[in-house]
Design an enzyme around this catalytic site. Structure first.
Site: not given
Ligand code: BES
Ligand code: MN
Ligand code: ZN
Length: 483
Positions: A263, A337
């Site tokens: 990230k 997931r």
């Molecule tokens: N934990 C994150 C989702 C999240 C984002 C929670 C912002 C709280 C605030 C999750 O694991 C994630 O990174 N999701 C990705 C999925 C994508 C890679 C398909 C996302 O939402 O970008």
């Molecule tokens: Mn994630």
């Protein structure tokens, strides 16, 4: 703060009285009326004034605006102000007068809700603030002035119900707010077991070896980048008179860096909240046990952090999950997931009547709904209706998004049974559709709490940090099963 309810609080022993005042309907109380008139107080929702009085020495009027009845958001904002003002004044004992009822609720319900909210009104995660330690403010004791017509017995019941819920919510917030260097999967499991022991719930904690033996490929894949051991936590609340069995699954990513698909640095610190789903499950079970709800509950929590390293799982990897299905990894940041899939399969095996999962799953859900509603996904219309109704009633709101099979196309893989990410468009939905592949329960709901589990900044209703989203709505749902 500690909250009691009393029909005639001893004003001599109170430092500070708080009275909620609406614009049109003034409280039916002569001395309050005199203060309102003298101060020229209008009752607007953003108005408050602290006045010097005789007994007690201070009275603060808090405006709650126009409405005939209180809305949940107004009441929460008013009680949060009470907490803030009382803290500022270093009050030890306060009394709160709420001469109105919530829309659609009676005085008893309003008082129960108010008591559980007021108990949280001075909450702050200050465990690691060393500067102010010596002048640490003493806890506030609050008394809510009881509405007329409630007997002693009813008052004590309202009081203890509210305290039970408030204790559970506090557990959830403390767990969520804890930093990830301290709240590791191991620590999360320890805390879960401690809470369980306190309320007489059975806890079983599985370590790496057992997780390997159960073939939880998703959890193990995500854990490969970490130096911390994974944990799989199972909580079982089994009261004797249970009619229904509900299984709860919570995402327990103690820190989500994204892994190899790392990230950006900005706001990455917020990813300590990625275990708020797990915290919600622990809190809901704590509340159910404290309230002695006649519902059997199984909680299942997969926990690890998601970090990049030489041994981390990588894009292109193919993982075999606990249920035997294969997943092609296209983004290691879609880790929630992966761990939930195994937990949902595990929970399905316990054959619950309803299966509900809680997860800070997708940024896409936050894009869709912001911070005001949790995303709800289910194929069970009746369950959707009930959950939404419960959420509206207790101000822990859900908004339903589709779970149509058409979206499965998004996660189709050429190399494996599915991919772990369907890309940006409809990202909250493709995540839910992915989870569905691992559920074997006709009444399953997925709650995406990514936008609601923590407040990025202080709001008029709460402090910054973990909010315990999902707890109130689910406790209310569990109560409705036994009504
Ligand atoms: N934990 C994150 C989702 C999240 C984002 C929670 C912002 C709280 C605030 C999750 O694991 C994630 O990174 N999701 C990705 C999925 C994508 C890679 C398909 C996302 O939402 O970008
Ligand atoms: Mn994630
Ligand atoms: Zn995550």
């Amino acid at each position: 703060m500690q909250v009691t309810i009393s029909s005639e609080p001893n004003l001599q022993k109170i430092d500070h009285l708080f009275v909620l005042v609406a614009e049109k309907r003034r409280p039916d109380d002569e001395s309050v009326e005199a203060l309102v008139t003298r101060a020229g107080f209008t009752g607007r929702a953003d108005e408050s004034i602290t006045l010097l009085t005789e007994e007690p020495r201070k009275t603060t009027l808090i405006g709650v605006g126009k409405g005939e009845d209180l809305s949940i958001r107004t009441l929460r904002a008013a009680l949060y102000s009470v907490g803030k003002v009382a803290k500022k004044h270093r009050d030890r004992r306060i009394a709160v007068q709420i001469p109105y009822t919530l829309a659609g609720a009676d005085a008893e319900e309003t008082t129960r809700f108010a008591a559980s909210v007021l108990a949280q009104a001075d909450y702050k995660y200050d465990a690691y603030l060393t500067v102010k330690k010596d002048e640490k403010v003493l806890p506030i004791e609050a008394t809510i002035v009881a509405p007329e017509g409630l007997g002693r017995k009813e008052l004590r019941a309202v009081e203890s119900d509210a305290a039970a819920l408030a204790a559970a919510i506090r557990t959830v917030r403390d767990l969520g707010n804890a930093p990830s260097n301290l709240m590791t999967p191991t620590r999360l499991a320890e805390r879960a077991a401690e809470v369980a022991k306190e309320v007489g719930v059975k806890a079983t904690v599985y370590g790496r070896k057992e997780i390997e033996r159960m073939k939880m490929g998703g959890l193990l894949a995500v854990n490969r980048g970490s130096n911390e051991e994974p944990r799989f936590i199972v909580l079982e609340y089994a009261p004797r008179r249970a009619k229904k069995h509900v299984a709860l699954v919570g995402k327990g990513i103690t820190f989500d860096s994204g892994g190899i698909s790392i990230k950006p640095a900005e706001k990455m610190e917020e990813m300590k909240f990625d275990m708020c789903g797990a915290a919600a499950v622990i809190g809901i079970i704590e509340a159910a046990a404290r309230l002695e709800l006649p519902v059997k509950i199984t909680g299942a929590i997969p926990s690890t952090d998601n970090l990049p390293s030489g041994s981390a799982y990588k894009p292109g990897d193919i993982i075999t999950m606990m249920n035997g299905k294969t997943v092609e990894i296209v983004n290691t940041d879609a880790e929630g997931r992966m761990i939930l899939a195994d937990a949902l399969h595990f929970a399905s095996r316990t054959k619950p009547d309803h299966l509900i999962d809680f997860a800070t799953l997708t940024g896409a859900c936050v894009v869709a709904l912001g911070n005001e509603a949790t995303g709800l996904f289910t194929s069970d219309d009746e369950l959707a209706r009930k959950l939404i109704e419960c959420g509206d009633r207790v101000g822990d709101r859900l908004w339903r998004l589709p779970l149509w099979d058409e979206y499965k196309e998004l996660i189709r893989s050429e190399w494996a049974d599915m991919k772990n990410s369907g890309g940006r468009w409809g990202g909250a939905i493709s995540a839910a559709v992915f989870l569905k592949e691992f559920v074997d329960c006709p009444s399953w709901a997925h709650l995406d709490i990514a936008g609601t589990a923590y407040a990025e900044r202080e709001t008029p209703r709460e402090v910054r940090g973990a909010t315990a989203a999902g707890v109130r709505v689910t406790v209310d749902f569990l109560q409705s099963l036994s009504r």
